[in-house]
Design a protein around this motif. Structure first.
Motif, PDB file in Angstrom:
ATOM      1  N   LEU A  68       0.762  -1.123  -0.104  1.00 35.31           N
ATOM      2  CA  LEU A  68      -0.032  -0.118  -0.162  1.00 35.31           C
ATOM      3  C   LEU A  68       0.718   1.132   0.190  1.00 35.31           C
ATOM      4  O   LEU A  68       2.004   1.114   0.631  1.00 35.31           O
ATOM      5  N   GLY A  69       0.585   2.372  -0.652  1.00 29.84           N
ATOM      6  CA  GLY A  69       1.334   3.503  -0.493  1.00 29.84           C
ATOM      7  C   GLY A  69       0.356   4.735  -0.899  1.00 29.84           C
ATOM      8  O   GLY A  69      -0.806   4.515  -1.053  1.00 29.84           O
ATOM      9  N   ARG A  70       1.083   6.047  -1.071  1.00 27.36           N
ATOM     10  CA  ARG A  70       0.652   7.044  -1.392  1.00 27.36           C
ATOM     11  C   ARG A  70       0.828   7.447  -2.937  1.00 27.36           C
ATOM     12  O   ARG A  70       1.806   7.692  -3.169  1.00 27.36           O
ATOM     13  N   ARG A  95       4.833  10.060  -2.323  1.00 23.96           N
ATOM     14  CA  ARG A  95       5.771   8.971  -3.120  1.00 23.96           C
ATOM     15  C   ARG A  95       6.062   7.810  -2.473  1.00 23.96           C
ATOM     16  O   ARG A  95       5.837   7.808  -1.350  1.00 23.96           O
ATOM     17  N   GLU A  96       6.279   6.773  -3.064  1.00 23.43           N
ATOM     18  CA  GLU A  96       6.586   5.431  -2.921  1.00 23.43           C
ATOM     19  C   GLU A  96       7.884   4.985  -3.267  1.00 23.43           C
ATOM     20  O   GLU A  96       8.372   5.482  -4.419  1.00 23.43           O
ATOM     21  N   ALA A 316      -3.490   0.647  -3.018  1.00 22.29           N
ATOM     22  CA  ALA A 316      -2.599  -0.620  -3.028  1.00 22.29           C
ATOM     23  C   ALA A 316      -1.781  -0.311  -4.540  1.00 22.29           C
ATOM     24  O   ALA A 316      -2.437  -0.062  -5.505  1.00 22.29           O
ATOM     25  N   VAL A 317      -0.505  -0.775  -4.391  1.00 22.05           N
ATOM     26  CA  VAL A 317       0.128  -0.546  -5.502  1.00 22.05           C
ATOM     27  C   VAL A 317       0.376  -2.092  -6.226  1.00 22.05           C
ATOM     28  O   VAL A 317       0.790  -2.394  -7.293  1.00 22.05           O
ATOM     29  N   GLY A 330      -4.740  -0.608  -7.218  1.00 23.59           N
ATOM     30  CA  GLY A 330      -5.213   0.655  -7.491  1.00 23.59           C
ATOM     31  C   GLY A 330      -6.384   1.085  -6.790  1.00 23.59           C
ATOM     32  O   GLY A 330      -7.019   1.991  -6.645  1.00 23.59           O
ATOM     33  N   GLY A 331      -6.992   0.114  -5.811  1.00 26.60           N
ATOM     34  CA  GLY A 331      -7.995   0.376  -4.880  1.00 26.60           C
ATOM     35  C   GLY A 331      -7.211   1.476  -3.730  1.00 26.60           C
ATOM     36  O   GLY A 331      -6.287   1.059  -3.496  1.00 26.60           O
TER      37      GLY A 331
END
Length: 429
Positions: A68-70, A95-96, A316-317, A330-331
């Motif tokens: 999971l990321g921003r 950023r991730e 979610a990446v 993408g969610g």
């Protein structure tokens, strides 16, 4: 199908979603959070358009899971929000992976040049002076609003001191910050979007001017230059290198904007929420009067007890799960930090009780994982110095009428919290 389109039966039967516009909910969201926690760790929230984690474990997973990321997506209409998007697109928070690691390393290196230690005497002096003004008004029988006189001006002055913003250019900072963070609320509306873009554009111009001045005159030309750094964070960001790499111009602007918004808004609300909580629990106020050594643990407890940031979103990446709840790539999923802070599974059966001596206190108020707040030491210092000044200068503090809550969900706080003195003066050592 998107993960939030259908509830996971493993999350239990969800109560009716809370209404983020309901004044009763905004006044006290914690009973709703407790009901959600009792039903399961993650729940769909159609009004927010995403599932929300409500237990401490699930919220911690949202913050720590590298799946999971921003993931920043420009706000729309993009042509009308160019400056707003520029600030966020270049923000450390958005950023991730390697882009985040690279920028965080540079910003952390600049922060490590002694800025919290440099600012400590100034923070104490500023907090004391602001509280002295408030106390003078209280003693003279004049309106004395903690938010206007102390909670709002202190963090913006400290962030300006940190960045090196000249005194004559600081006046709009508070208004800019407030306008930009209003966009984080559900459905901010066209007026808020226009105000946020105007504030972002003006902030970008000012920051670029400051960077240009530092570049022309040398980043370390100020009188506060020390062997550890150049005297302010903008100057140090300009000179820091990591294997030859340096921060980009827009990245520096985005970093400064993040520090203003995060450093200002959260600290304002911890001070307001915290003092309000202490005055509603006078036994805890008396504990601090009797033992000021508890101020450090009190700061952590005030952040936990009434979280200034209620919701933090992640994207979610990759396909992942949170407490058994599937989140497709993408969610989005949100961590309800206010709910996490009252979880009995972590804070015990008295999780709803204010305890200024609570330790350990693993709240999530400063985030967790790779996005843990770099400015946490400075925020703790500001809150502690306000408490110290209030305890010393206004030990008999009491509410003066009903406080006025800001009608916001994500950024939880007061717009007015007037103080007076109690009829029974508390004893102190």
């Amino acid at each position: 199908m998107h993960a939030s389109d259908s509830p996971d039966p493993r999350s239990g039967p969800a109560p009716s979603p809370f209404d983020t516009a309901d004044p009763d909910f905004l006044d006290d969201p914690y009973p709703d959070y407790a009901a959600l926690r009792a039903a399961g760790p993650v729940h769909d929230h159609p009004g927010l358009g995403l599932p929300v984690a409500v237990t401490h474990a699930a919220c911690s997973a949202v913050l720590r899971d590298r799946g999971l990321g921003r993931v920043w997506t420009d706000a729309r209409p993009e042509a009308e929000l160019a400056a707003f998007n520029l600030l966020h697109r270049n923000s450390l928070l958005e950023r991730e992976g390697e882009p985040h690691t690279r920028l965080r390393r540079l910003v952390a290196a600049a922060f490590a040049r002694g800025h919290t230690r440099r600012l400590a005497p100034l923070v104490r002096a500023r907090a004391t002076a602001l509280v002295e003004e408030l106390v003078t008004r209280v003693r003279d029988g004049e309106p004395a609003d903690l938010v206007t006189l102390v909670a709002e001006p202190l963090p913006v002055q400290v962030i300006a001191d940190l960045l090196g913003v000249p005194e004559n250019r600081r006046a709009p900072l508070r208004e800019w910050s407030d306008a930009i963070v209003a966009m984080y609320e559900p459905d901010p509306g066209p007026d808020a979007r226009r105000a946020a873009e105007r504030a972002a554009a003006e902030f970008v111009v000012m920051l670029r001017d400051l960077v240009a001045e530092r570049t022309r005159h040398g980043s370390g030309a100020g009188p506060d230059r020390t062997a550890e750094g150049t005297g302010d964070l903008i100057g140090d960001l300009l000179v820091v290198r990591d294997s030859g790499d340096r921060i980009g111009a827009d990245e520096l602007v985005g970093t400064a904007a993040l520090l203003l918004m995060a450093g200002h808004e959260a600290t304002v609300n911890v001070i307001g929420n915290g003092v309000h909580a202490l005055l509603r629990h006078p036994a805890q106020w008396r504990r601090l009067l009797a033992d000021p050594g508890l101020i450090g643990t009190a700061v952590e407890e005030l952040i936990r007890f009434d979280a200034p940031l209620q919701l933090f979103e992640r994207t979610a990446v990759v396909d992942t799960t949170v407490a058994g709840y599937p989140v497709a790539a993408g969610g989005r999923i949100g961590a309800l930090l206010g709910a996490a802070g009252r979880d009995p599974a972590v804070f015990g059966a008295d999780a709803d009780r204010l305890d200024v001596g609570r330790s350990p206190n693993p709240h999530l108020g400063f985030g967790a994982g790779v996005h843990y707040c770099l400015g946490a030491p400075l925020a703790r210092l500001e809150i502690a110095e306000v408490l110290r000044a209030l305890l010393f200068l206004l030990p008999d503090a009491a509410p003066d009428g009903a406080p006025v809550r800001r009608p916001r969900f994500v950024m939880r706080g007061w717009s007015e919290l007037r103080l007076t003195t109690s009829t029974e003066r508390p004893s102190s050592c």
